[in-house]
Design an enzyme around this catalytic site. Sequence first.
Site, PDB file in Angstrom:
ATOM      1  CD1 TRP A  71      -0.192  -1.714   2.984  1.00  0.00           C
ATOM      2  CD2 TRP A  71       0.575   0.327   3.351  1.00  0.00           C
ATOM      3  NE1 TRP A  71       0.835  -1.642   4.275  1.00  0.00           N
ATOM      4  CE2 TRP A  71       1.068  -0.449   4.306  1.00  0.00           C
ATOM      5  CE3 TRP A  71       1.004   1.750   3.229  1.00  0.00           C
ATOM      6  CZ2 TRP A  71       2.052  -0.118   5.194  1.00  0.00           C
ATOM      7  CZ3 TRP A  71       1.917   2.054   4.498  1.00  0.00           C
ATOM      8  CH2 TRP A  71       2.443   1.345   5.199  1.00  0.00           C
TER       9      TRP A  71
ATOM     10  CE  LYS B  15      -4.429  -9.046  -2.594  1.00  0.00           C
ATOM     11  NZ  LYS B  15      -4.797  -7.944  -1.640  1.00  0.00           N
TER      12      LYS B  15
ATOM     13  CB  SER C  30      -2.365  -3.118  -0.367  1.00  0.00           C
ATOM     14  OG  SER C  30      -2.718  -2.975   1.009  1.00  0.00           O
ATOM     15  CD  GLU C  31      -4.891  -6.426   2.701  1.00  0.00           C
ATOM     16  OE1 GLU C  31      -4.183  -6.574   1.569  1.00  0.00           O
ATOM     17  OE2 GLU C  31      -4.518  -7.431   3.670  1.00  0.00           O
TER      18      GLU C  31
ATOM     19  N   GLY D  12       6.188  -6.601  -0.729  1.00  0.00           N
ATOM     20  CA  GLY D  12       5.505  -6.775   0.447  1.00  0.00           C
ATOM     21  C   GLY D  12       6.343  -7.083   1.554  1.00  0.00           C
TER      22      GLY D  12
ATOM     23  CD  GLU E 182      12.283  -5.691  -5.762  1.00  0.00           C
ATOM     24  OE1 GLU E 182      12.986  -5.452  -4.657  1.00  0.00           O
ATOM     25  OE2 GLU E 182      12.915  -5.706  -6.874  1.00  0.00           O
ATOM     26  CG  LEU E 183      10.836  -9.718   0.211  1.00  0.00           C
ATOM     27  CD1 LEU E 183      11.085 -11.225   0.580  1.00  0.00           C
ATOM     28  CD2 LEU E 183       9.074 -10.022  -0.104  1.00  0.00           C
TER      29      LEU E 183
ATOM     30  CB  CYS F 215      11.110  -1.138   1.122  1.00  0.00           C
ATOM     31  SG  CYS F 215      11.067  -0.215  -0.447  1.00  0.00           S
TER      32      CYS F 215
HETATM   33  P1  NAD Z   1       2.030  -7.470   3.166  1.00  0.00           P
HETATM   34  O1  NAD Z   1       3.153  -8.564   3.078  1.00  0.00           O
HETATM   35  O2  NAD Z   1       1.367  -7.472   4.530  1.00  0.00           O
HETATM   36  O3  NAD Z   1       1.123  -7.485   2.150  1.00  0.00           O
HETATM   37  C1  NAD Z   1       1.462  -7.372   0.539  1.00  0.00           C
HETATM   38  C2  NAD Z   1       0.449  -7.775  -0.309  1.00  0.00           C
HETATM   39  O4  NAD Z   1       0.336  -9.364  -0.016  1.00  0.00           O
HETATM   40  C3  NAD Z   1      -1.025  -7.394  -0.078  1.00  0.00           C
HETATM   41  O5  NAD Z   1      -1.678  -6.976  -1.418  1.00  0.00           O
HETATM   42  C4  NAD Z   1      -1.761  -8.693   0.904  1.00  0.00           C
HETATM   43  O6  NAD Z   1      -3.051  -8.559   0.704  1.00  0.00           O
HETATM   44  C5  NAD Z   1      -0.868  -9.858   0.214  1.00  0.00           C
HETATM   45  N1  NAD Z   1      -0.905 -11.067   0.710  1.00  0.00           N
HETATM   46  C6  NAD Z   1      -0.856 -11.172   2.106  1.00  0.00           C
HETATM   47  N2  NAD Z   1      -1.041 -12.622   2.638  1.00  0.00           N
HETATM   48  C7  NAD Z   1      -1.014 -13.096   1.232  1.00  0.00           C
HETATM   49  C8  NAD Z   1      -0.891 -14.528   1.169  1.00  0.00           C
HETATM   50  N3  NAD Z   1      -0.802 -15.184   1.934  1.00  0.00           N
HETATM   51  N4  NAD Z   1      -0.909 -14.941  -0.351  1.00  0.00           N
HETATM   52  C9  NAD Z   1      -0.706 -13.951  -1.283  1.00  0.00           C
HETATM   53  N5  NAD Z   1      -0.693 -12.591  -0.886  1.00  0.00           N
HETATM   54  C10 NAD Z   1      -0.899 -12.295   0.186  1.00  0.00           C
HETATM   55  O7  NAD Z   1       2.971  -5.832   3.227  1.00  0.00           O
HETATM   56  P2  NAD Z   1       2.475  -4.671   3.237  1.00  0.00           P
HETATM   57  O8  NAD Z   1       2.332  -4.341   4.772  1.00  0.00           O
HETATM   58  O9  NAD Z   1       1.219  -4.375   2.228  1.00  0.00           O
HETATM   59  O10 NAD Z   1       3.852  -3.599   2.796  1.00  0.00           O
HETATM   60  C11 NAD Z   1       4.710  -3.251   3.769  1.00  0.00           C
HETATM   61  C12 NAD Z   1       5.959  -4.216   3.495  1.00  0.00           C
HETATM   62  O11 NAD Z   1       6.399  -3.916   1.922  1.00  0.00           O
HETATM   63  C13 NAD Z   1       7.165  -3.450   4.079  1.00  0.00           C
HETATM   64  O12 NAD Z   1       8.006  -4.626   4.768  1.00  0.00           O
HETATM   65  C14 NAD Z   1       8.196  -3.034   3.029  1.00  0.00           C
HETATM   66  O13 NAD Z   1       9.422  -3.046   3.138  1.00  0.00           O
HETATM   67  C15 NAD Z   1       7.852  -3.949   1.705  1.00  0.00           C
HETATM   68  N6  NAD Z   1       8.046  -3.326   0.624  1.00  0.00           N
HETATM   69  C16 NAD Z   1       9.262  -3.636   0.002  1.00  0.00           C
HETATM   70  C17 NAD Z   1       9.461  -2.729  -1.359  1.00  0.00           C
HETATM   71  C18 NAD Z   1      10.751  -3.160  -1.964  1.00  0.00           C
HETATM   72  O14 NAD Z   1      10.944  -2.672  -3.288  1.00  0.00           O
HETATM   73  N7  NAD Z   1      11.706  -3.962  -1.743  1.00  0.00           N
HETATM   74  C19 NAD Z   1       8.624  -1.712  -1.705  1.00  0.00           C
HETATM   75  C20 NAD Z   1       7.545  -1.423  -0.888  1.00  0.00           C
HETATM   76  C21 NAD Z   1       7.163  -2.071   0.418  1.00  0.00           C
END
Ligand code: NAD
Length: 532
Positions: free
Chosen positions: A142, A166, A168-169, A221, A243-244, A278
Amino acid sequence: MPPEPQTTFTKNNPATGEPLGMYSIASSEQVNEAIEQAHKAQKIWKNVSLSTRKSFLQSTAKALMTEVDAWAQLISAETGKPLKDAIETDMTLAVSVLNYYSQIGPKLLKEKRYQLDQSFLLGLVHYERRVPKGVVAIISPWNFPLAIPMSGIAAALMSGNTVILKPSELTPGCGERIGELIRSVLKQFNLPENIFQVLTGEGSTGQNLIDGRINYCVFTGSAPTGRKIQTQLAQRGIESSLELGGSCPMIILESEPDLDAATSYAVWSRFVNTGQACAAVKRLYVPSSRYNIVVSLLREKINQLNQGLPDDPLTHLGPLINETQRDLIARQVVETLAKGAQAETGGSVPERPGWYYPPTLLSHVPLDSPVLTEETFGPVLPVVPYDTIEEVIEMANNTPYGLTGCVFGEEKEAEAIARKLDTGIIAINGVGMTNYGFASLPWGGRKDSGPGVSHSPQALLDTTNTQTLTKNLMYGFAPLKKPPWLFNHSGAPQDLAFSKAILRVFGGKGWLAKLDLAMLIGLIRNRSSKRL
Ligand code: NAD
């Protein structure tokens, strides 16, 4: 009776806590139906010419540019970021990544003919084709609800995949709006709308997508979700790009001549987007001899930051995305303070509506504090003193993450130290997070920050499979129709001499020079007509 599955969810405004809208949760049946439609549409899209795909991406960028204010308002309302940031950080990248892939896509995806090598001698020519993987799932976070999904979308569509997003919610409206944008451009081009689909929902919808008949996944995420998805897909032989999270260290050196500038970079990188990036600077390391002056400069600057409503032009930072994220940051700070750290600014949840947390500067932070050992996804800057370069490199690398890192100081010295950081992106007298704005640069991390690459030629090629096409030009020429390696065993010693002559052709430079007598005799003895 089991409870009926939930079919909708509510998105709240982070600045007020008030509801913004209701969105549907795509069920597993809807997800599977979308995947089937995407496979059907892919048969059409993959045959659309590269020049049309190029124009399609350019038209999408243009359409985005015609609605800047509406986009900025939507992004700002859903995330709580100021309008200025929505334009500078989300829209700028989205437009540039569409234009970038439209420019390099046709060149990178064009069939390549292989030049002279040993196989040319045998009458073979080869081509390398880049074919789309098929249906690509893009699962997004998000914090940059337009820029991040658009990076994956532009690459995957350019190379002929169909895409299911998909979002983010926490930013479902931005996801739906991306769907409307791309469908409107597909319509202009008379192309099927299922080339691009959006499925709103929570983690369960993302999970259903992962479980479905997809061919590739671009996930951005958190590390725990990313690792889970990677494992599940790998078991089915499906590749993914991840990308985490990140925990960017910033090191200020003794040789840094301008502490005012260096601290300005630290403040911007840590507090823009309310610290929810991130690649944001998340740990600041300062020489012990300059610790007090740096902390006091930071305190002074942070006290001038305005935190407020996202549509107020004076707001530097808005609220956090939701209550869960605010509680997480509050917990990390409380536990760090309990270990003996000092809050120079902020440090507690304010009494006001919305999910605000103040810009917080922490000094005297013990090394085992959560704000140093965990990813802090909010406006918290811990400052840590160091005495030797070896010590600071060790501290900077002592994290599960490896996305960005930066060093400020005399250029040569800063570069030598930056090169020792175990991160995918390093910056000298600058911060790594700005690299995300340049679509031509590979963006990716190590350890718990990856693996995966966004942007650059690599992210485009990662959405394709290689297909090597070989043509036998001698097939129409009777004397050489059957090549020497087809069965022809006479049992004579010349057979082996011929094999060794072939080996010499493969084993050395200048194959023409290796056309010796043994080869000539072998070619005559093994001529096409004599082969089995
Ligand atoms: P998140 O992992 O909670 O969610 C990311 C997405 O995954 C959402 O759309 C969510 O609905 C979906 N999701 C959740 N569970 C799932 C499952 N079991 N199967 C498939 N999809 C699922 O992350 P977040 O809170 O939305 O984002 C924040 C994180 O993202 C932080 O750790 C941040 O550092 C990272 N991030 C990394 C980068 C990068 O480029 N490396 C960029 C932006 C954000």
